[in-house]
Enzyme design. Structure first.
Site, PDB file in Angstrom:
ATOM      1  N   ALA A 245     -16.167  -8.845  19.325  1.00  0.00           N
ATOM      2  CA  ALA A 245     -15.791  -9.394  20.642  1.00  0.00           C
ATOM      3  C   ALA A 245     -14.860 -10.599  20.566  1.00  0.00           C
ATOM      4  O   ALA A 245     -15.025 -11.566  21.309  1.00  0.00           O
ATOM      5  CB  ALA A 245     -17.043  -9.732  21.450  1.00  0.00           C
TER       6      ALA A 245
ATOM      7  N   THR B  97     -12.406   5.049  22.975  1.00  0.00           N
ATOM      8  CA  THR B  97     -11.337   4.885  23.968  1.00  0.00           C
ATOM      9  C   THR B  97      -9.982   4.895  23.273  1.00  0.00           C
ATOM     10  O   THR B  97      -9.665   3.958  22.527  1.00  0.00           O
ATOM     11  CB  THR B  97     -11.502   3.550  24.743  1.00  0.00           C
TER      12      THR B  97
ATOM     13  N   ILE C 235      -6.444   2.077  22.464  1.00  0.00           N
ATOM     14  CA  ILE C 235      -6.746   0.639  22.387  1.00  0.00           C
ATOM     15  C   ILE C 235      -7.822   0.429  21.322  1.00  0.00           C
ATOM     16  O   ILE C 235      -8.802   1.152  21.282  1.00  0.00           O
ATOM     17  CB  ILE C 235      -7.197   0.100  23.769  1.00  0.00           C
TER      18      ILE C 235
ATOM     19  N   ASP D 188       6.595 -30.693 -13.767  1.00  0.00           N
ATOM     20  CA  ASP D 188       5.482 -30.963 -12.850  1.00  0.00           C
ATOM     21  C   ASP D 188       4.995 -32.400 -13.049  1.00  0.00           C
ATOM     22  O   ASP D 188       3.922 -32.641 -13.586  1.00  0.00           O
ATOM     23  CB  ASP D 188       4.363 -29.942 -13.152  1.00  0.00           C
TER      24      ASP D 188
HETATM   25  C1  SPV Z   1      -1.051 -26.763  -9.937  1.00  0.00           C
HETATM   26  O1  SPV Z   1      -1.054 -25.573  -9.650  1.00  0.00           O
HETATM   27  O2  SPV Z   1      -0.048 -27.468  -9.833  1.00  0.00           O
HETATM   28  C2  SPV Z   1      -2.273 -27.415 -10.414  1.00  0.00           C
HETATM   29  C3  SPV Z   1      -3.260 -26.624 -11.148  1.00  0.00           C
HETATM   30  O3  SPV Z   1      -2.395 -28.610 -10.248  1.00  0.00           O
HETATM   31  S1  SPV Z   1      -2.908 -26.815 -12.817  1.00  0.00           S
HETATM   32  O4  SPV Z   1      -1.533 -26.415 -13.048  1.00  0.00           O
HETATM   33  O5  SPV Z   1      -3.843 -25.982 -13.548  1.00  0.00           O
HETATM   34  O6  SPV Z   1      -3.081 -28.219 -13.180  1.00  0.00           O
HETATM   35 MG    MG Z   2      -0.630 -29.588  -9.724  1.00  0.00          MG
END
Ligand code: SPV
Ligand code: MG
Length: 436
Positions: A12, A124, A127, A206
């Site tokens: 629902a 029905t 739908i 990173d």
């Molecule tokens: C990321 O995906 O950037 C993370 C996870 O922080 S790791 O790479 O495992 O640190």
């Molecule tokens: Mg990360």
């Protein structure tokens, strides 16, 4: 004599004439009791409804012909039928085929035991709730609805599955891909905005070199084409004074959660482990950051999850636990425990010991190195959220390299045909590409 009792199971979320028809039919046999599926009952089979249980209940109990609304906590009817012992159960005849066949057989068995009857009424045509739900989804979502979804999913599901996404296309994969396994529809529940893949896809390391503004600019592509919740990798969270702005920005965009790690100094990716210098923040310092973040958010829905890097930094499980308890006491809405060990034993011990102390705080894991362990086992350790943190990028890159190499080798792209989707497929991949 009391009226006969007629049971009718319903989600629902969207009320349509087919549902009203079945309520009217049911009312001919007696008092209609609606078994309203809870989020928990729905979550392992379908996407969560847009409306919460309470909202759906308010609507349904005000429909003419409905006598009572009770929660149905399982996808199967068996438990509720045994509990409420209705004289009749009413259902559309569309369950004779497909995934609900077994559900139907179980219902017949229980109703026979109860000396009750199953009424099947013609479905029905033209739908149906699933199609309507898809239509509603295609309108998109709002930041508020999206943000709230993660907490609802954690409450409703044994495990919340999150897939890394670093662009609109990977967002669409996380949004749309589903598989049927043993009558169960499996989908990802949301997206992980990873610092690793956000950086790598830009050819950058990173190390928090891709700034927040840039990452959010790109995340907008995912926000535009998806409706599922997003967990944002907030790296260290930066300076406390900056983190409060980050929280507000993410919350405003409808991101459900930020995960920050308890590291200071130049951030290195955790999967380097002790091969890189990983300096952890003091417990006090990191607790201050959590407190500042929690104080900055406007809603009660946004989540701040503390990521514990003790195992990454070569410290003990005791150290990780001490930090976990302190971070939760400081207001963290969940904890993420990370490790680069391959066997997962350290994660298992951490989770089991943490759960003895704390039964409710959600635990998040990123099983990249210990990925032989299945979700069910992770759940048995007390884990709530599993993030597949980099797999869209890691699977795409080798395929692209292979294709580039093949073109160089053969001085044409013909040999790479089998590595590529057809032009027709890519043209049709995104709905709305072609003008009608
Ligand atoms: C990321 O995906 O950037 C993370 C996870 O922080 S790791 O790479 O495992 O640190
Ligand atoms: Mg990360």
């Amino acid at each position: 004599m009391a009226n006969k009792k007629v049971y009718l199971g319903m989600i629902a979320d969207i009320i349509h004439p087919g549902l009203v028809n079945i309520i009217n039919e049911g009312a001919k046999y007696g008092d209609v009791m609606i078994g309203l599926y809870t989020d928990k009952a729905i979550a392992t089979h379908k996407r969560l409804p847009v409306l919460t249980y309470e909202q759906r209940k308010t609507v349904v109990q005000n429909i003419k012909g409905v006598s009572e609304v009770v929660p149905q906590d399982e996808w199967s009817y068996v438990e509720n039928l045994k509990k409420y012992k209705p004289d009749y159960i009413i259902h559309g005849d569309d369950w004779k085929e497909g995934a609900d066949k077994q559900i139907r057989m179980d219902v017949f068995e229980v109703m026979n035991e109860l000396s009750g009857k199953v009424i099947e009424i013609p479905y029905t045509h033209g739908i149906n709730s699933s199609q309507l739900a898809e239509d509603v989804e295609s309108f998109g979502t709002t930041p508020e609805v999206r943000m709230k979804r993660l907490r609802r999913l954690i409450d409703a599901k044994p495990v919340v599955r999150i897939l890394e996404s670093h662009c609109g296309l990977t967002g669409l994969i996380a949004e749309k891909i589903s598989v049927e396994v043993g009558g169960e529809t499996r989908q990802f529940d949301g997206m992980w905005s990873s610092s690793l893949t956000d950086s790598t896809s830009k050819g950058k390391p990173d190390i928090e070199a891709v700034d927040l503004t840039t990452r959010l600019h790109d995340l907008n592509d995912t926000l535009e084409v998806t409706t599922k919740p997003i967990i944002f990798d907030g790296d260290t969270g930066g300076k406390i004074e900056h983190f409060t702005f980050t929280v507000r920005t993410l919350e405003r965009l409808g991101i459900s959660c930020v995960i920050i790690e308890d590291k200071v100094g130049l951030k290195q990716n955790s999967l380097f482990g002790t091969d890189a210098v990983q300096t952890q923040d003091s417990i006090e310092g990191f607790c201050d950051k959590i407190k500042a973040g929690k104080a900055a958010q406007i809603t009660d829905d946004f989540m701040i999850v503390s990521r514990i890097e003790s195992l990454i930094a070569g410290k003990s499980i005791d150290d990780a636990l001490e930090r976990a308890y302190a971070y939760v006491a400081a207001g963290a809405d969940g904890i993420m425990i990370h490790s680069k060990n391959k066997d997962g034993e350290d994660i298992k011990e951490f989770c089991q010991r943490f759960r003895k102390h704390d039964k409710i705080t959600p635990i998040v894991v990123v099983p990249t190195t210990y990925n032989h362990i299945k979700e069910k086992e992770l759940v048995s350790w007390g884990i709530n959220v599993v993030i597949y943190a980099n797999h869209m990028l890691r699977s795409a890159y080798p395929a692209m390299v292979k294709c580039a190499q093949s073109i160089l080798e053969h001085e044409r792209s013909y040999e790479a045909n089998s590595l590529c989707m057809s032009v027709k497929e890519i043209l049709n991949l995104i709905p709305g590409t072609k003008k009608k």
